[in-house]
Design an enzyme around this catalytic site. Sequence first.
Site, PDB file in Angstrom:
ATOM      1  N   LYS A 165       1.893 -48.624 -31.938  1.00 25.15           N
ATOM      2  CA  LYS A 165       0.890 -48.041 -31.040  1.00 25.15           C
ATOM      3  C   LYS A 165      -0.420 -47.805 -31.780  1.00 25.15           C
ATOM      4  CE  LYS A 165       4.223 -45.590 -28.091  1.00 25.15           C
ATOM      5  NZ  LYS A 165       4.740 -44.252 -27.713  1.00 25.15           N
ATOM      6  N   SER A 220       2.366 -42.010 -32.077  1.00 24.50           N
ATOM      7  CA  SER A 220       3.617 -41.253 -32.145  1.00 24.50           C
ATOM      8  C   SER A 220       4.612 -41.795 -31.134  1.00 24.50           C
ATOM      9  CB  SER A 220       3.370 -39.757 -31.879  1.00 24.50           C
ATOM     10  OG  SER A 220       2.843 -39.567 -30.582  1.00 24.50           O
ATOM     11  N   ASP A 221       5.867 -41.564 -31.411  1.00 27.27           N
ATOM     12  CA  ASP A 221       6.911 -41.965 -30.480  1.00 27.27           C
ATOM     13  C   ASP A 221       8.143 -41.113 -30.737  1.00 27.27           C
ATOM     14  OD1 ASP A 221       7.370 -44.243 -28.398  1.00 27.27           O
ATOM     15  OD2 ASP A 221       9.266 -44.016 -29.456  1.00 27.27           O
ATOM     16  N   GLN A 222       8.980 -41.040 -29.740  1.00 30.34           N
ATOM     17  CA  GLN A 222      10.214 -40.255 -29.859  1.00 30.34           C
ATOM     18  C   GLN A 222      11.368 -41.034 -29.244  1.00 30.34           C
ATOM     19  OE1 GLN A 222      11.155 -36.770 -27.227  1.00 30.34           O
ATOM     20  NE2 GLN A 222      10.841 -35.626 -29.122  1.00 30.34           N
ATOM     21  N   ALA A 268       8.484 -39.536 -34.452  1.00 26.99           N
ATOM     22  CA  ALA A 268       7.737 -40.206 -35.510  1.00 26.99           C
ATOM     23  C   ALA A 268       6.244 -40.126 -35.226  1.00 26.99           C
ATOM     24  CB  ALA A 268       8.156 -41.675 -35.598  1.00 26.99           C
TER      25      ALA A 268
END
Length: 199
Positions: A59, A75-77, A112
């Site tokens: 991203k 960010s990502d989850q 993250a």
Amino acid sequence: MTAKLILASSSPFRRMLMENAGLSFDAHAARIDERAVEAPLEKSGAGAHAVALVLAKAKAEEVSSRFPSSLVIGSDQTMSLGDRVFHKPRDMADAANHLRTLSGVTHRLNSAVAIVRDGVVVWEHLAHAELTMRPLTADFIARHLARVGERALSSVGAYQLEGEGIQLFEKIEGDYFTILGLPMLPLLKKLREFGAIDG
């Protein structure tokens, strides 16, 4: 001159976290196909934590390609239970299946965050939260989903901790920011080190 900060996300929750922290930034959604990025990772047996980190970096890298010299935060989850990686429920029946699977057990949220400048990852971080759901009866799940409605489809676990979803849990280990998908404390520390915010 301080580098411009950009959040590579359209998430209102992540924007809120950064706004509440007093950060000055722009927000631009990443133009990536998340499922296409995930597919080869999952096929190769990559863990949920690795998937979150790759997506966070992807991203930020995509948005960085459009905004040279900026510090871009991605960010990502992901959510996992053992080796299983969950995705958002497709419909209310799928949401009920999620809750039945999570009932009485502990699952993990993997959050993250990465910073990219001029296409180069200059920092990355991964944080975890462990959430233990209390045992839920089928009747309670049905009543709960009837109350929250379509909102259950907007999160991977079919719950919102900031709303009625908190009633589903008996134990939560991990900080608030990690649970919402943006580990703010390590991010703020790194931004201070970069001189991007007031230290």
